[in-house]
Design a protein around this motif. Structure first.
Motif, PDB file in Angstrom:
ATOM      1  N   ALA A 101      33.110  55.374 -11.643  1.00  0.00           N
ATOM      2  CA  ALA A 101      34.344  55.515 -12.415  1.00  0.00           C
ATOM      3  C   ALA A 101      34.162  56.348 -13.671  1.00  0.00           C
ATOM      4  O   ALA A 101      35.101  57.035 -14.103  1.00  0.00           O
ATOM      5  CB  ALA A 101      34.883  54.129 -12.784  1.00  0.00           C
ATOM      6  N   THR A 102      32.962  56.291 -14.272  1.00  0.00           N
ATOM      7  CA  THR A 102      32.750  56.999 -15.538  1.00  0.00           C
ATOM      8  C   THR A 102      31.992  58.307 -15.387  1.00  0.00           C
ATOM      9  O   THR A 102      32.022  59.145 -16.295  1.00  0.00           O
ATOM     10  CB  THR A 102      31.965  56.112 -16.526  1.00  0.00           C
ATOM     11  N   GLY A 103      31.289  58.478 -14.272  1.00  0.00           N
ATOM     12  CA  GLY A 103      30.436  59.642 -14.120  1.00  0.00           C
ATOM     13  C   GLY A 103      29.207  59.583 -15.004  1.00  0.00           C
ATOM     14  O   GLY A 103      28.546  60.597 -15.246  1.00  0.00           O
ATOM     15  N   ARG A 104      28.873  58.379 -15.479  1.00  0.00           N
ATOM     16  CA  ARG A 104      27.726  58.186 -16.357  1.00  0.00           C
ATOM     17  C   ARG A 104      26.686  57.313 -15.651  1.00  0.00           C
ATOM     18  O   ARG A 104      26.989  56.649 -14.650  1.00  0.00           O
ATOM     19  CB  ARG A 104      28.158  57.515 -17.661  1.00  0.00           C
ATOM     20  N   SER A 105      25.476  57.233 -16.213  1.00  0.00           N
ATOM     21  CA  SER A 105      24.413  56.500 -15.521  1.00  0.00           C
ATOM     22  C   SER A 105      23.840  55.326 -16.290  1.00  0.00           C
ATOM     23  O   SER A 105      23.359  54.359 -15.685  1.00  0.00           O
ATOM     24  CB  SER A 105      23.262  57.452 -15.182  1.00  0.00           C
ATOM     25  N   ALA A 106      23.843  55.357 -17.619  1.00  0.00           N
ATOM     26  CA  ALA A 106      23.119  54.351 -18.397  1.00  0.00           C
ATOM     27  C   ALA A 106      23.839  53.008 -18.411  1.00  0.00           C
ATOM     28  O   ALA A 106      25.075  52.935 -18.361  1.00  0.00           O
ATOM     29  CB  ALA A 106      22.894  54.844 -19.817  1.00  0.00           C
ATOM     30  N   MET A 107      23.044  51.927 -18.486  1.00  0.00           N
ATOM     31  CA  MET A 107      23.574  50.572 -18.591  1.00  0.00           C
ATOM     32  C   MET A 107      22.871  49.863 -19.740  1.00  0.00           C
ATOM     33  O   MET A 107      21.676  50.054 -19.967  1.00  0.00           O
ATOM     34  CB  MET A 107      23.325  49.791 -17.296  1.00  0.00           C
ATOM     35  N   ILE A 108      23.614  49.013 -20.435  1.00  0.00           N
ATOM     36  CA  ILE A 108      23.058  48.218 -21.529  1.00  0.00           C
ATOM     37  C   ILE A 108      23.264  46.747 -21.218  1.00  0.00           C
ATOM     38  O   ILE A 108      24.365  46.323 -20.837  1.00  0.00           O
ATOM     39  CB  ILE A 108      23.721  48.589 -22.873  1.00  0.00           C
ATOM     40  N   ALA A 109      22.198  45.961 -21.380  1.00  0.00           N
ATOM     41  CA  ALA A 109      22.246  44.519 -21.179  1.00  0.00           C
ATOM     42  C   ALA A 109      21.606  43.852 -22.392  1.00  0.00           C
ATOM     43  O   ALA A 109      21.258  44.525 -23.378  1.00  0.00           O
ATOM     44  CB  ALA A 109      21.529  44.138 -19.885  1.00  0.00           C
ATOM     45  N   PHE A 110      21.431  42.534 -22.312  1.00  0.00           N
ATOM     46  CA  PHE A 110      20.940  41.782 -23.464  1.00  0.00           C
ATOM     47  C   PHE A 110      19.626  41.083 -23.156  1.00  0.00           C
ATOM     48  O   PHE A 110      19.362  40.694 -22.013  1.00  0.00           O
ATOM     49  CB  PHE A 110      21.992  40.751 -23.906  1.00  0.00           C
ATOM     50  N   SER A 111      18.824  40.900 -24.190  1.00  0.00           N
ATOM     51  CA  SER A 111      17.604  40.128 -24.043  1.00  0.00           C
ATOM     52  C   SER A 111      17.956  38.710 -23.614  1.00  0.00           C
ATOM     53  O   SER A 111      18.978  38.155 -24.018  1.00  0.00           O
ATOM     54  CB  SER A 111      16.838  40.089 -25.368  1.00  0.00           C
ATOM     55  N   GLY A 112      17.114  38.137 -22.753  1.00  0.00           N
ATOM     56  CA  GLY A 112      17.372  36.789 -22.253  1.00  0.00           C
ATOM     57  C   GLY A 112      18.340  36.723 -21.099  1.00  0.00           C
ATOM     58  O   GLY A 112      18.521  35.668 -20.501  1.00  0.00           O
ATOM     59  N   ALA A 113      18.963  37.844 -20.774  1.00  0.00           N
ATOM     60  CA  ALA A 113      19.953  37.849 -19.693  1.00  0.00           C
ATOM     61  C   ALA A 113      19.282  37.656 -18.342  1.00  0.00           C
ATOM     62  O   ALA A 113      18.119  37.992 -18.154  1.00  0.00           O
ATOM     63  CB  ALA A 113      20.711  39.173 -19.694  1.00  0.00           C
ATOM     64  N   PHE A 114      20.054  37.116 -17.409  1.00  0.00           N
ATOM     65  CA  PHE A 114      19.616  37.085 -16.005  1.00  0.00           C
ATOM     66  C   PHE A 114      20.750  37.624 -15.153  1.00  0.00           C
ATOM     67  O   PHE A 114      21.856  37.089 -15.164  1.00  0.00           O
ATOM     68  CB  PHE A 114      19.252  35.673 -15.542  1.00  0.00           C
ATOM     69  N   HIS A 115      20.435  38.701 -14.411  1.00  0.00           N
ATOM     70  CA  HIS A 115      21.453  39.328 -13.568  1.00  0.00           C
ATOM     71  C   HIS A 115      21.007  39.480 -12.119  1.00  0.00           C
ATOM     72  O   HIS A 115      21.668  40.190 -11.354  1.00  0.00           O
ATOM     73  CB  HIS A 115      21.841  40.693 -14.148  1.00  0.00           C
ATOM     74  N   GLY A 116      19.906  38.830 -11.729  1.00  0.00           N
ATOM     75  CA  GLY A 116      19.516  38.860 -10.329  1.00  0.00           C
ATOM     76  C   GLY A 116      18.096  39.348 -10.116  1.00  0.00           C
ATOM     77  O   GLY A 116      17.429  39.837 -11.030  1.00  0.00           O
ATOM     78  N   ARG A 117      17.651  39.215  -8.848  1.00  0.00           N
ATOM     79  CA  ARG A 117      16.280  39.564  -8.495  1.00  0.00           C
ATOM     80  C   ARG A 117      16.167  40.865  -7.696  1.00  0.00           C
ATOM     81  O   ARG A 117      15.082  41.202  -7.242  1.00  0.00           O
ATOM     82  CB  ARG A 117      15.643  38.415  -7.697  1.00  0.00           C
ATOM     83  N   THR A 118      17.256  41.569  -7.459  1.00  0.00           N
ATOM     84  CA  THR A 118      17.171  42.906  -6.872  1.00  0.00           C
ATOM     85  C   THR A 118      16.612  43.860  -7.922  1.00  0.00           C
ATOM     86  O   THR A 118      16.475  43.499  -9.092  1.00  0.00           O
ATOM     87  CB  THR A 118      18.554  43.378  -6.425  1.00  0.00           C
ATOM     88  N   MET A 119      16.300  45.078  -7.541  1.00  0.00           N
ATOM     89  CA  MET A 119      15.673  45.987  -8.497  1.00  0.00           C
ATOM     90  C   MET A 119      16.577  46.269  -9.702  1.00  0.00           C
ATOM     91  O   MET A 119      16.127  46.198 -10.844  1.00  0.00           O
ATOM     92  CB  MET A 119      15.274  47.296  -7.809  1.00  0.00           C
ATOM     93  N   MET A 120      17.851  46.576  -9.471  1.00  0.00           N
ATOM     94  CA  MET A 120      18.738  46.796 -10.600  1.00  0.00           C
ATOM     95  C   MET A 120      18.994  45.493 -11.344  1.00  0.00           C
ATOM     96  O   MET A 120      19.065  45.471 -12.581  1.00  0.00           O
ATOM     97  CB  MET A 120      20.062  47.414 -10.140  1.00  0.00           C
ATOM     98  N   GLY A 121      19.105  44.393 -10.608  1.00  0.00           N
ATOM     99  CA  GLY A 121      19.270  43.092 -11.252  1.00  0.00           C
ATOM    100  C   GLY A 121      18.103  42.770 -12.161  1.00  0.00           C
ATOM    101  O   GLY A 121      18.277  42.292 -13.288  1.00  0.00           O
ATOM    102  N   MET A 122      16.884  43.041 -11.683  1.00  0.00           N
ATOM    103  CA  MET A 122      15.698  42.820 -12.509  1.00  0.00           C
ATOM    104  C   MET A 122      15.697  43.727 -13.725  1.00  0.00           C
ATOM    105  O   MET A 122      15.316  43.313 -14.830  1.00  0.00           O
ATOM    106  CB  MET A 122      14.427  43.056 -11.695  1.00  0.00           C
ATOM    107  N   ALA A 123      16.089  44.978 -13.539  1.00  0.00           N
ATOM    108  CA  ALA A 123      16.115  45.915 -14.659  1.00  0.00           C
ATOM    109  C   ALA A 123      17.058  45.423 -15.754  1.00  0.00           C
ATOM    110  O   ALA A 123      16.751  45.508 -16.947  1.00  0.00           O
ATOM    111  CB  ALA A 123      16.536  47.298 -14.180  1.00  0.00           C
ATOM    112  N   LEU A 124      18.195  44.891 -15.363  1.00  0.00           N
ATOM    113  CA  LEU A 124      19.172  44.390 -16.327  1.00  0.00           C
ATOM    114  C   LEU A 124      18.740  43.065 -16.944  1.00  0.00           C
ATOM    115  O   LEU A 124      19.120  42.737 -18.075  1.00  0.00           O
ATOM    116  CB  LEU A 124      20.535  44.214 -15.654  1.00  0.00           C
TER     117      LEU A 124
END
Length: 429
Positions: free
Chosen positions: A124-147
């Motif tokens: 939707a944005t044509g952009r690539s970067a993502m920002i998350a927070f310390s202590g967050a848990f978003h999953g165990r997939t590769m992108m989930g782990m990265a976040l």
């Protein structure tokens, strides 16, 4: 077969990376109670990690699944669609906060919903970067782990994570991080590491699940919304653990005066059947090309049937009100305990998302050994608990919102016994 034999088989058949918390192999369960293969009973204050807001085997959920099985159990929605998928999407579009046109896509796991939120944000944005927070848990997939903002055990040993993912500290008094600290870190990130015009989205849990049940301050969300609007960034709310009445609202976002662009959901959505959802602004959700979203099992008709029943149960049994009542009762008991247990640093809650944090009274440092000791002591007494937190010093409570009063009171009594016996710094076990 008893638990000892089953544990021997588990160790021989399953990798240690799939860790288990207890040696209690479940035999059957009902509402807020579990019985293991050795006939031992457990009161369940873990809820399958926030999955069972409607309890184990709610009769209306089970009946809905049985009826679906009499018709069909799988076709793949992308091959031959079915009405129930559309109906659930319509209901989630209507239920989720935000006075704008929405679209919903169904998936299987919370991590899958997060992955697709990133895909939609980038499309939707044509952009690539993502920002998350310390202590967050978003999953165990590769992108989930990265976040995810916690290395052990989620990232350890898995090599480099997907790029263009950045973290800022999550505000929490116990971590000595203020809301201003978080915003300053975000502003500094924009100055030194990533151009805000390259950021597709900021993703946040309003109550950090694995991170320690820290509740995001209201003004933080207002400021994040303002920053996102200023730079054309999407605000993504991860409601995988907080959703479906858990926080005393249908969604945690309803406690805040902002609207999200995208929202991820899973866990209690289908009462224990694997199902997740991504709901967002129609203009954003429509950005992915046909075939870009979906999955073979995404939106399983069996899980969708369960989810439709779950939504009815939440409404008909007034589980939002029930969450607030049970949460307040637990907070009152924990606050009372805090008066005599010096290791209790803080009790915090949003609705029925309740946590108690432990620290060493002498040093003020996190005390994960106390939390672990209490967890084990409670298990021996017949109460199932979960720990969490970046330092592992928090016990979180995720009991079914359908827990009967008598069972809930029994569980609180066992919790109090465990804390009094094992929560003192001078009484190691």
């Amino acid at each position: 077969m008893n638990a000892t034999d089953l544990e021997r088989r588990r160790q021989a058949a399953c990798p240690p990376g799939v860790a288990v918390q207890t040696d209690r192999f479940v035999q059957h369960a009902q509402n807020a109670e579990i019985w293991d293969v050795d006939g031992r009973r457990l009161i369940d204050f873990a809820g399958g990690i926030a999955v069972l807001a409607t309890g184990h085997r709610h009769p209306r959920v089970i009946e809905a699944v049985k009826q679906q099985l009499d018709h069909f159990h799988h076709t793949c929605f992308q091959v031959t669609p079915y009405e129930s998928y559309v109906t659930l999407c319509e209901r989630l579009n209507a239920l989720t906060p935000g006075a704008f046109e929405k679209r919903t896509a169904l998936f299987t796991t919370g991590a899958e919903a997060v992955e697709n939120a990133v895909k939609v944000a980038r499309a939707a944005t044509g952009r690539s970067a993502m920002i998350a927070f310390s202590g967050a848990f978003h999953g165990r997939t590769m992108m989930g782990m990265a976040l995810t903002g916690k290395v052990n055990p989620y990232k350890a040993g898995f090599g480099s994570m997907p790029g263009d993912v950045w973290h800022v500290p999550f505000p929490a008094e116990a971590l000595r991080v203020t809301e201003d600290d978080s915003i300053k870190a975000l502003e500094q990130l924009f100055k030194t590491d990533v151009d805000p015009r390259r950021v597709a989205g900021i993703i946040i849990e309003l109550v950090q699940g694995e991170g320690g049940f820290y509740v995001a301050p209201q003004d933080l969300l207002t400021r994040l919304r303002r920053i996102c609007d200023e730079h054309g960034i999407l605000l993504i709310i991860d409601e995988v653990q907080t959703g479906f009445a858990r926080t005393g609202q249908m969604f945690a976002l309803e406690h805040y005066p902002v609207e999200a662009d995208l929202m991820t959901m899973a866990k209690s959505l289908a009462g224990g059947f694997p199902l997740s959802a991504l709901t967002g602004r129609a203009t954003l959700m429509n950005a992915a090309s046909p075939g870009g979203l979906g999955g073979t099992y995404a939106g399983s008709p069996v899980a969708v049937a369960a989810a439709l029943a779950v939504l009815d149960v939440i409404k008909d049994e007034r589980l939002i009100e029930r969450a607030n009542a049970l949460g307040q009762t637990m907070v009152d008991r924990l606050n009372s305990l805090q008066e005599s247990i010096a290791s209790i640093r803080e009790v915090r809650a949003l609705g029925a998302m309740v946590a108690v944090e432990f620290s060493d009274p002498a040093t003020g440092l996190p005390a994960p050994e106390i939390a672990k000791r209490i967890q084990q002591c409670a298990l021996e007494k017949g109460l199932l608990l979960l720990t969490c937190g970046v330092n592992g010093n928090v016990i979180r409570f995720l009991f079914p919102l359908t827990t009967p009063d008598a069972v809930f009171e029994e569980g609180l009594a066992l919790l109090e016994e465990a804390v009094r016996e094992c929560g003192q710094t001078d009484r190691p076990r």
